[in-house]
Design a protein around this motif. Structure first.
Motif, PDB file in Angstrom:
ATOM      1  N   LYS A 185      -0.716 -18.468   8.088  1.00 39.98           N
ATOM      2  CA  LYS A 185      -0.792 -19.752   8.773  1.00 39.98           C
ATOM      3  C   LYS A 185      -1.680 -20.720   7.995  1.00 39.98           C
ATOM      4  O   LYS A 185      -2.563 -20.314   7.247  1.00 39.98           O
ATOM      5  CB  LYS A 185      -1.338 -19.557  10.188  1.00 39.98           C
ATOM      6  CG  LYS A 185      -0.438 -18.720  11.080  1.00 39.98           C
ATOM      7  CD  LYS A 185      -1.023 -18.566  12.474  1.00 39.98           C
ATOM      8  CE  LYS A 185      -0.099 -17.745  13.371  1.00 39.98           C
ATOM      9  NZ  LYS A 185      -0.658 -17.568  14.732  1.00 39.98           N
ATOM     10  N   ASN A 186      -1.432 -22.006   8.209  1.00 40.00           N
ATOM     11  CA  ASN A 186      -2.164 -23.032   7.459  1.00 40.00           C
ATOM     12  C   ASN A 186      -3.668 -22.906   7.633  1.00 40.00           C
ATOM     13  O   ASN A 186      -4.433 -23.092   6.680  1.00 40.00           O
ATOM     14  CB  ASN A 186      -1.703 -24.422   7.887  1.00 40.00           C
ATOM     15  CG  ASN A 186      -0.300 -24.746   7.393  1.00 40.00           C
ATOM     16  OD1 ASN A 186       0.217 -24.078   6.508  1.00 40.00           O
ATOM     17  ND2 ASN A 186       0.321 -25.759   7.977  1.00 40.00           N
ATOM     18  N   GLU A 187      -4.113 -22.597   8.851  1.00 36.07           N
ATOM     19  CA  GLU A 187      -5.566 -22.532   9.080  1.00 36.07           C
ATOM     20  C   GLU A 187      -6.212 -21.400   8.280  1.00 36.07           C
ATOM     21  O   GLU A 187      -7.360 -21.526   7.844  1.00 36.07           O
ATOM     22  CB  GLU A 187      -5.879 -22.382  10.568  1.00 36.07           C
ATOM     23  CG  GLU A 187      -5.196 -21.224  11.272  1.00 36.07           C
ATOM     24  CD  GLU A 187      -3.894 -21.626  11.941  1.00 36.07           C
ATOM     25  OE1 GLU A 187      -3.572 -21.014  12.977  1.00 36.07           O
ATOM     26  OE2 GLU A 187      -3.233 -22.559  11.448  1.00 36.07           O
ATOM     27  N   ILE A 188      -5.466 -20.293   8.089  1.00 37.29           N
ATOM     28  CA  ILE A 188      -6.000 -19.188   7.285  1.00 37.29           C
ATOM     29  C   ILE A 188      -6.117 -19.603   5.826  1.00 37.29           C
ATOM     30  O   ILE A 188      -7.101 -19.297   5.144  1.00 37.29           O
ATOM     31  CB  ILE A 188      -5.112 -17.943   7.412  1.00 37.29           C
ATOM     32  CG1 ILE A 188      -5.065 -17.450   8.866  1.00 37.29           C
ATOM     33  CG2 ILE A 188      -5.617 -16.836   6.497  1.00 37.29           C
ATOM     34  CD1 ILE A 188      -6.399 -16.998   9.403  1.00 37.29           C
ATOM     35  N   LEU A 190      -6.552 -22.653   4.745  1.00 41.57           N
ATOM     36  CA  LEU A 190      -7.658 -23.604   4.649  1.00 41.57           C
ATOM     37  C   LEU A 190      -9.001 -22.875   4.661  1.00 41.57           C
ATOM     38  O   LEU A 190      -9.935 -23.257   3.947  1.00 41.57           O
ATOM     39  CB  LEU A 190      -7.579 -24.617   5.793  1.00 41.57           C
ATOM     40  CG  LEU A 190      -6.416 -25.615   5.712  1.00 41.57           C
ATOM     41  CD1 LEU A 190      -6.355 -26.473   6.979  1.00 41.57           C
ATOM     42  CD2 LEU A 190      -6.555 -26.509   4.485  1.00 41.57           C
ATOM     43  N   GLU A 191      -9.099 -21.817   5.478  1.00 40.30           N
ATOM     44  CA  GLU A 191     -10.330 -21.030   5.499  1.00 40.30           C
ATOM     45  C   GLU A 191     -10.547 -20.336   4.151  1.00 40.30           C
ATOM     46  O   GLU A 191     -11.683 -20.236   3.671  1.00 40.30           O
ATOM     47  CB  GLU A 191     -10.265 -19.992   6.618  1.00 40.30           C
ATOM     48  CG  GLU A 191     -10.384 -20.575   8.022  1.00 40.30           C
ATOM     49  CD  GLU A 191     -10.300 -19.501   9.096  1.00 40.30           C
ATOM     50  OE1 GLU A 191     -10.656 -18.338   8.796  1.00 40.30           O
ATOM     51  OE2 GLU A 191      -9.879 -19.814  10.214  1.00 40.30           O
ATOM     52  N   SER A 192      -9.468 -19.853   3.559  1.00 40.29           N
ATOM     53  CA  SER A 192      -9.577 -19.193   2.250  1.00 40.29           C
ATOM     54  C   SER A 192     -10.047 -20.174   1.193  1.00 40.29           C
ATOM     55  O   SER A 192     -10.924 -19.861   0.379  1.00 40.29           O
ATOM     56  CB  SER A 192      -8.223 -18.607   1.852  1.00 40.29           C
ATOM     57  OG  SER A 192      -7.783 -17.657   2.790  1.00 40.29           O
ATOM     58  N   LYS A 193      -9.466 -21.359   1.199  1.00 44.13           N
ATOM     59  CA  LYS A 193      -9.871 -22.378   0.230  1.00 44.13           C
ATOM     60  C   LYS A 193     -11.325 -22.777   0.457  1.00 44.13           C
ATOM     61  O   LYS A 193     -12.083 -22.962  -0.506  1.00 44.13           O
ATOM     62  CB  LYS A 193      -8.984 -23.615   0.335  1.00 44.13           C
ATOM     63  CG  LYS A 193      -9.324 -24.685  -0.699  1.00 44.13           C
ATOM     64  CD  LYS A 193      -8.432 -25.900  -0.571  1.00 44.13           C
ATOM     65  CE  LYS A 193      -8.775 -26.936  -1.652  1.00 44.13           C
ATOM     66  NZ  LYS A 193     -10.179 -27.377  -1.584  1.00 44.13           N
TER      67      LYS A 193
END
Length: 213
Positions: A185-188, A190-193
């Motif tokens: 998912k996009n939020e994951i 973004l958290e990785s980045k």
């Protein structure tokens, strides 16, 4: 693509296949991204397990070796290693034994069936993987590898499950983030980045894997 199929494909090499062409394109994109910069050690990671980072690491390393550059793959996933399976190599000794000084670097690097490509497998699974990866010995090993090879690809665990990936990425010149289409998912992402940014890691680019063409 299963690991057994990849092993056969890497060894036999299909230079005109769509898959081979995709990895040559990835090699060109990496070259373009780091043009003018002295980036020799590149970590390959993903947000979550099962996104194909080990496959991507092996295949892009093959693409680089095909240009007659000296290439090394380091399997820094000391919990669930894969590179020894992909290339059909022994994992009796490897990174873990080198970091604990039970083996010298020359003793644990293995040749593959592909010219110019060598692999440092993970070795026996240690009880303290994070500490080994964060050690001065790991830093020294990477520096020595840069002296011997033109480019070094490091297969690391996924970012959101273990701290190991960030530890290794922070010691690398840059990182490539592998994403499996439809899995994360996009939020994951973004958290990785954000985690990589927090660790002041240079993100070279991202690979969207398993796309339905």
């Amino acid at each position: 693509m299963s690991r057994s199929i990849l092993k056969q494909r890497l060894i036999t090499e299909y230079p005109t296949s769509t898959i081979s062409d995709a990895y040559r394109s990835l090699r060109a994109n990496i070259e373009f991204s780091i043009r003018g910069e002295a980036l020799q050690t590149i970590s390959v990671t993903s947000a979550l397990p099962g996104e194909g980072k080990s496959t991507v690491t092996a295949s892009v390393a093959v693409a680089y070796a095909q240009t007659s550059r000296r290439v090394l793959i380091i399997d820094a996933d000391l919990r669930k290693p894969a590179q020894h399976e992909l290339f059909g190599l022994s994992n009796r000794h490897g990174l873990s034994t080198a970091l604990t000084k039970r083996s010298g670097l020359n003793d644990v690097i293995q040749r593959t069936n592909i010219d110019h490509l060598e692999v440092l497998t993970a070795g026996p699974l240690p009880s303290n993987p994070s500490e080994l990866l964060e050690s001065i010995s790991m830093t020294e090993l990477l520096e020595t590898s840069k002296e011997r090879f033109d480019i070094v690809f490091i297969d690391t665990p996924s970012i959101m499950t273990l701290s190991d990936a960030l530890v290794v990425a922070s010691k690398s010149d840059g990182v490539v983030l592998v994403m499996k289409a439809g899995k994360v998912k996009n939020e994951i992402l973004l958290e990785s980045k954000a985690a990589l940014d927090y660790g002041q890691v240079k993100i070279i680019g991202a690979v969207l894997n398993n796309v339905n063409r």
